[in-house]
Write a protein that holds these residues in place. Structure first.
Motif, PDB file in Angstrom:
ATOM      1  N   ARG A 339       0.835  -1.205   0.000  1.00 15.60           N
ATOM      2  CA  ARG A 339       0.000   0.000   0.000  1.00 15.60           C
ATOM      3  C   ARG A 339       0.870   1.257   0.000  1.00 15.60           C
ATOM      4  N   GLU A 340       1.970   1.230   0.755  1.00 16.38           N
ATOM      5  CA  GLU A 340       2.858   2.395   0.800  1.00 16.38           C
ATOM      6  C   GLU A 340       3.538   2.614  -0.545  1.00 16.38           C
ATOM      7  N   ARG A 343       1.002   4.310  -2.818  1.00 17.53           N
ATOM      8  CA  ARG A 343       0.830   5.718  -2.426  1.00 17.53           C
ATOM      9  C   ARG A 343       2.018   6.555  -2.874  1.00 17.53           C
ATOM     10  N   GLU A 347       2.081   9.680  -5.511  1.00 20.40           N
ATOM     11  CA  GLU A 347       2.556  10.989  -5.039  1.00 20.40           C
ATOM     12  C   GLU A 347       3.898  11.360  -5.639  1.00 20.40           C
TER      13      GLU A 347
END
Length: 376
Positions: A339-340, A343, A347
């Protein structure tokens, strides 16, 4: 001159799962096969109760879970809690009433066992206890008696649709030992003739149990979209290629090869893939024997997951414990890091020195969606 738009439309039709906007549906983590002559409306609940009893006796808490399955301490408590809740609420995600290899009845008994199965499944449907996916496995056409196979399927579908006011959601039929390419079209044609009585468009899953089947896997895509899944059959396959009995195992390199060909044939098509089974149960009720079985089964489940097969067969209530414990551990161990990374990519910032490609991000997103579905 080739029409690009037409070619692109054909691409989208052939490989819907390769499209960026395609979202995979829920897929069960296992299929439980129960012989038709031993199936009743209470079978699923009984499997769950037996599996829970084994957990209480031999896997009382997170520490034991970590010791038996090698689950990291940081997630052992979470895995154990999920396991107990799952076995109590939904021990079986996908059920097959088996009229093939596991079936002990003869031709004269089969109609009666079909009717018993219909009564049991109708009762489960009325009680809201029917698994999310369910169905039956019929006899193979390769046995030389396709009339027996189609008679059973017709009686099953017609009987249950009549009892339930239409065939309940989640139905699928398993078609075993597809030794000739022509059998696929024949079976799909028979299903088409049952659609009206079923009240829905029927789909099937083929079993890949022989080396010749591997050579015509793509033929399954010519069945008018009726092919839903392909399931690997480890014991028939390894016997067919001449492996000795002690090498008939899911993690044999020959099985890896067959599964990779299956992946190649169906990549991007939306056809689901399932691995096979472990034909073993605990040698006794002792903690040593139960845990030995769990460790062996968990190792096979991990092997399948690592090779991209997220579904397999479970043949005994003890398998439910090692199945769900291993699946939960597999997804939870990587969930936060995946998930990181997604993200960070969105970003446009680095994370841990990893430079992910768009294809990898799609894989990470797919893994997270599969984890969400499995962890429920």
């Amino acid at each position: 001159m080739l029409d690009f738009d037409q070619v692109h439309r054909e691409q989208q039709a052939l490989y819907p799962a390769a499209e960026p906007v395609w979202q995979p549906g829920w897929q069960p983590v296992h299929t439980v096969y129960v012989p038709a002559d031993r199936f009743s409306a209470g079978t699923v609940a009984a499997w769950g109760e037996e599996a829970l009893g084994l957990v209480k006796a031999h896997l009382a808490g997170p520490d034991e879970l970590a010791g038996v399955f090698g689950v990291p301490d940081g997630i052992a408590g979470d895995v154990h809690g999920r396991l107990v809740r799952k076995l109590a609420a939904e021990p079986v995600e996908d059920l097959r009433v088996d009229f093939e290899d596991g079936y002990g009845g003869g031709p004269d008994d089969e109609d009666g066992h079909v009717d018993q199965a219909v009564e049991a499944l109708a009762a489960m449907h009325a009680a809201g206890t029917l698994p999310r996916r369910w169905g039956l496995r019929v006899k193979s056409f390769a046995d030389g008696d396709p009339a027996r196979s189609t008679r059973t399927l017709d009686r099953f579908v017609t009987g249950l649709a009549g009892r339930a006011g239409g065939l309940p959601e989640g139905f699928v039929v398993t078609f075993p030992k597809v030794l000739m390419e022509a059998y696929l079209g024949m079976f799909a044609g028979f299903l088409q003739g049952l659609d009206d009585r079923a009240g829905r468009r029927l789909r099937f899953e083929m079993q890949v149990e022989a080396p010749q089947t591997v050579r015509f896997l793509r033929a399954g895509l010519t069945c008018g979209g009726r092919l839903a899944a392909a399931h690997f059959g480890v014991f028939d396959y390894t016997a067919a290629i001449g492996l000795p009995p002690h090498e008939q195992r899911l993690d044999h390199p020959a099985c890896d090869h067959a599964r990779h060909v299956m992946q190649t044939a169906y990549a991007g098509t939306g056809v689901e893939l399932s691995d096979g089974s472990l034909a073993a149960s605990p040698a006794s009720g002792s903690a040593e024997d139960v845990r030995a079985l769990w460790r062996r089964h968990a190792g096979l489940v991990r092997h399948s997951l690592g090779h991209g097969f997220h579904q397999g067969w479970d043949m005994h209530p003890s398998h439910l414990v090692s199945r769900f414990a291993t699946v939960y551990s597999f997804h939870l161990a990587t969930y936060d890091s995946y998930r990181e990374r997604v993200r960070a990519w969105r970003e446009r910032r680095p994370v841990g020195g990893v430079l992910d490609e768009p294809a990898t991000i799609r894989t990470l997103e797919s893994a997270l969606r599969r984890a969400d579905a499995a962890l429920g």
